[in-house]
Design a protein around this motif. Structure first.
Motif, PDB file in Angstrom:
ATOM      1  N   ALA A  87      15.304   4.670  -7.618  1.00 32.11           N
ATOM      2  CA  ALA A  87      15.666   4.525  -8.876  1.00 32.11           C
ATOM      3  C   ALA A  87      14.410   4.835  -9.499  1.00 32.11           C
ATOM      4  O   ALA A  87      14.529   5.322 -10.767  1.00 32.11           O
ATOM      5  CB  ALA A  87      16.089   3.022  -9.003  1.00 32.11           C
ATOM      6  N   ARG A  88      13.272   4.604  -9.343  1.00 34.57           N
ATOM      7  CA  ARG A  88      11.942   4.842  -9.839  1.00 34.57           C
ATOM      8  C   ARG A  88      11.780   6.233 -10.173  1.00 34.57           C
ATOM      9  O   ARG A  88      11.255   6.649 -11.156  1.00 34.57           O
ATOM     10  CB  ARG A  88      10.886   4.287  -9.253  1.00 34.57           C
ATOM     11  N   VAL A  89      11.975   7.044  -8.793  1.00 31.93           N
ATOM     12  CA  VAL A  89      11.860   8.459  -9.004  1.00 31.93           C
ATOM     13  C   VAL A  89      12.993   9.197 -10.018  1.00 31.93           C
ATOM     14  O   VAL A  89      12.457   9.929 -10.932  1.00 31.93           O
ATOM     15  CB  VAL A  89      11.775   9.116  -7.901  1.00 31.93           C
ATOM     16  N   VAL A  90      14.015   8.643 -10.037  1.00 36.01           N
ATOM     17  CA  VAL A  90      15.227   8.925 -11.288  1.00 36.01           C
ATOM     18  C   VAL A  90      14.589   8.827 -12.587  1.00 36.01           C
ATOM     19  O   VAL A  90      14.524   9.549 -13.604  1.00 36.01           O
ATOM     20  CB  VAL A  90      16.507   8.415 -10.874  1.00 36.01           C
ATOM     21  N   SER A  91      14.112   7.523 -12.632  1.00 35.85           N
ATOM     22  CA  SER A  91      13.330   7.211 -13.949  1.00 35.85           C
ATOM     23  C   SER A  91      12.435   8.049 -14.438  1.00 35.85           C
ATOM     24  O   SER A  91      12.215   8.714 -15.640  1.00 35.85           O
ATOM     25  CB  SER A  91      13.066   5.847 -14.012  1.00 35.85           C
ATOM     26  N   ARG A  94      13.499  11.557 -15.527  1.00 38.61           N
ATOM     27  CA  ARG A  94      14.221  11.507 -16.905  1.00 38.61           C
ATOM     28  C   ARG A  94      13.238  11.455 -18.032  1.00 38.61           C
ATOM     29  O   ARG A  94      13.384  11.883 -19.191  1.00 38.61           O
ATOM     30  CB  ARG A  94      14.993  10.204 -16.946  1.00 38.61           C
ATOM     31  N   ARG A  95      12.124  10.641 -17.625  1.00 40.28           N
ATOM     32  CA  ARG A  95      10.956  10.416 -18.777  1.00 40.28           C
ATOM     33  C   ARG A  95      10.043  11.863 -18.613  1.00 40.28           C
ATOM     34  O   ARG A  95       9.203  12.068 -19.524  1.00 40.28           O
ATOM     35  CB  ARG A  95       9.996   9.305 -18.465  1.00 40.28           C
ATOM     36  N   PHE A  96      10.294  12.670 -17.627  1.00 37.91           N
ATOM     37  CA  PHE A  96       9.281  13.987 -17.339  1.00 37.91           C
ATOM     38  C   PHE A  96       9.190  14.747 -18.626  1.00 37.91           C
ATOM     39  O   PHE A  96       7.888  15.242 -18.884  1.00 37.91           O
ATOM     40  CB  PHE A  96       9.791  14.773 -16.157  1.00 37.91           C
ATOM     41  N   ALA A  97      10.400  15.142 -19.110  1.00 37.31           N
ATOM     42  CA  ALA A  97      10.207  16.087 -20.442  1.00 37.31           C
ATOM     43  C   ALA A  97       9.247  15.303 -21.515  1.00 37.31           C
ATOM     44  O   ALA A  97       8.576  16.039 -22.291  1.00 37.31           O
ATOM     45  CB  ALA A  97      11.418  16.524 -20.685  1.00 37.31           C
ATOM     46  N   GLU A  98       9.539  14.294 -21.695  1.00 36.83           N
ATOM     47  CA  GLU A  98       9.137  13.551 -22.795  1.00 36.83           C
ATOM     48  C   GLU A  98       7.468  13.386 -22.796  1.00 36.83           C
ATOM     49  O   GLU A  98       6.423  13.459 -23.394  1.00 36.83           O
ATOM     50  CB  GLU A  98       9.556  11.842 -23.119  1.00 36.83           C
ATOM     51  N   ILE A  99       7.219  12.976 -21.469  1.00 39.54           N
ATOM     52  CA  ILE A  99       5.706  12.864 -21.027  1.00 39.54           C
ATOM     53  C   ILE A  99       5.070  13.990 -21.149  1.00 39.54           C
ATOM     54  O   ILE A  99       3.941  14.219 -21.575  1.00 39.54           O
ATOM     55  CB  ILE A  99       5.643  12.480 -19.573  1.00 39.54           C
ATOM     56  N   ILE A 111       1.240  15.268  -8.655  1.00 40.55           N
ATOM     57  CA  ILE A 111       0.666  14.259  -7.514  1.00 40.55           C
ATOM     58  C   ILE A 111       1.592  12.891  -7.368  1.00 40.55           C
ATOM     59  O   ILE A 111       1.928  12.397  -6.184  1.00 40.55           O
ATOM     60  CB  ILE A 111      -0.715  13.733  -7.824  1.00 40.55           C
ATOM     61  N   VAL A 112       1.826  12.320  -8.484  1.00 39.90           N
ATOM     62  CA  VAL A 112       2.559  11.118  -8.483  1.00 39.90           C
ATOM     63  C   VAL A 112       4.285  11.402  -7.766  1.00 39.90           C
ATOM     64  O   VAL A 112       4.447  10.428  -6.923  1.00 39.90           O
ATOM     65  CB  VAL A 112       2.741  10.458  -9.866  1.00 39.90           C
ATOM     66  N   VAL A 113       4.608  12.177  -8.320  1.00 33.52           N
ATOM     67  CA  VAL A 113       6.141  12.707  -7.807  1.00 33.52           C
ATOM     68  C   VAL A 113       6.022  12.818  -6.352  1.00 33.52           C
ATOM     69  O   VAL A 113       6.892  12.418  -5.626  1.00 33.52           O
ATOM     70  CB  VAL A 113       6.717  13.859  -8.517  1.00 33.52           C
ATOM     71  N   ALA A 114       5.076  13.870  -5.767  1.00 33.83           N
ATOM     72  CA  ALA A 114       4.905  14.043  -4.339  1.00 33.83           C
ATOM     73  C   ALA A 114       4.665  12.803  -3.624  1.00 33.83           C
ATOM     74  O   ALA A 114       5.281  12.317  -2.372  1.00 33.83           O
ATOM     75  CB  ALA A 114       3.845  15.108  -4.184  1.00 33.83           C
ATOM     76  N   ALA A 115       4.047  11.885  -3.923  1.00 34.71           N
ATOM     77  CA  ALA A 115       3.490  10.663  -3.227  1.00 34.71           C
ATOM     78  C   ALA A 115       4.696   9.728  -3.247  1.00 34.71           C
ATOM     79  O   ALA A 115       5.003   9.155  -2.297  1.00 34.71           O
ATOM     80  CB  ALA A 115       2.273   9.903  -4.118  1.00 34.71           C
TER      81      ALA A 115
END
Length: 190
Positions: A87-91, A94-99, A111-115
């Motif tokens: 659920a956290r990775v899906v979130s 979803r926020r990736f484009a905004e960030i 790095i965060v997503v790979a971890a």
């Protein structure tokens, strides 16, 4: 050190990360809207990571208190931790484009997503029983990955907030790229 000692230590570290990040977020004064948004995103990511580590460092005790076999307790805890991590990775996605549009570094996000994905894989291995007698070690590894993610968010937040405290004529030596717009304000990106 027993598994319960390790779990309690991880819980304490998670609380410390959450407290320090919140304090840094409250005391920091970003100099632009994008920097403020990035700081809020980093604080949210840090707090989410710390909260997951805290909850799931304590969670394996719950099945044990109901008399469940220790190995089954690790598998049950891993299944719940896995669901929360997915659920956290899906979130995050979803926020990736905004960030990214606010100036986040692709490298740090990768790095965060790979971890997170590595943690999900380890938790899946524990939850379906492939870890065998190493279930506790694999579960603790996932918690450490969560603390690593918390540390990444914390360091990025702290470096941005430190850079925002510099006078206009100083450069940061903290891994933050200083962008000077024509109106001479400083915003930190990365």
């Amino acid at each position: 050190m027993t598994e319960s000692d390790i779990l309690l230590t991880v819980a304490e570290l998670a609380v410390a990360f959450g407290g320090f990040a919140t304090l840094a977020g409250v005391l920091g004064k970003p100099r632009s809207i994008d920097a403020a948004y990035m700081n809020a995103s980093r604080l949210r990511g840090m707090l989410e990571s710390a909260l997951l580590a805290l909850i799931f460092a304590l969670f394996p005790f719950v099945p044990l208190l109901f008399g469940v076999d220790p190995n089954a307790s690790w598998r049950i805890a891993a299944a719940f931790f896995l669901a929360a991590s997915i659920a956290r990775v899906v979130s995050l996605f979803r926020r990736f484009a905004e960030i990214r549009s606010a100036g986040a570094s692709k490298g740090w996000l990768a790095i965060v997503v790979a971890a997170q994905l590595a943690s999900i894989l380890v938790l899946l291995i524990v939850a379906i029983g492939l870890s065998g007698e190493h279930a506790a070690a694999a579960y603790v590894l996932s918690l450490f990955i969560g603390l690593f993610v918390s540390a990444v968010f914390f360091l990025r937040l702290a470096s941005t907030l430190l850079a925002s405290q510099l006078p206009d004529n100083k450069e940061a030596d903290c891994g933050v790229k200083i962008v000077r717009p024509s109106n001479s304000t400083i915003s930190a990106s990365g």
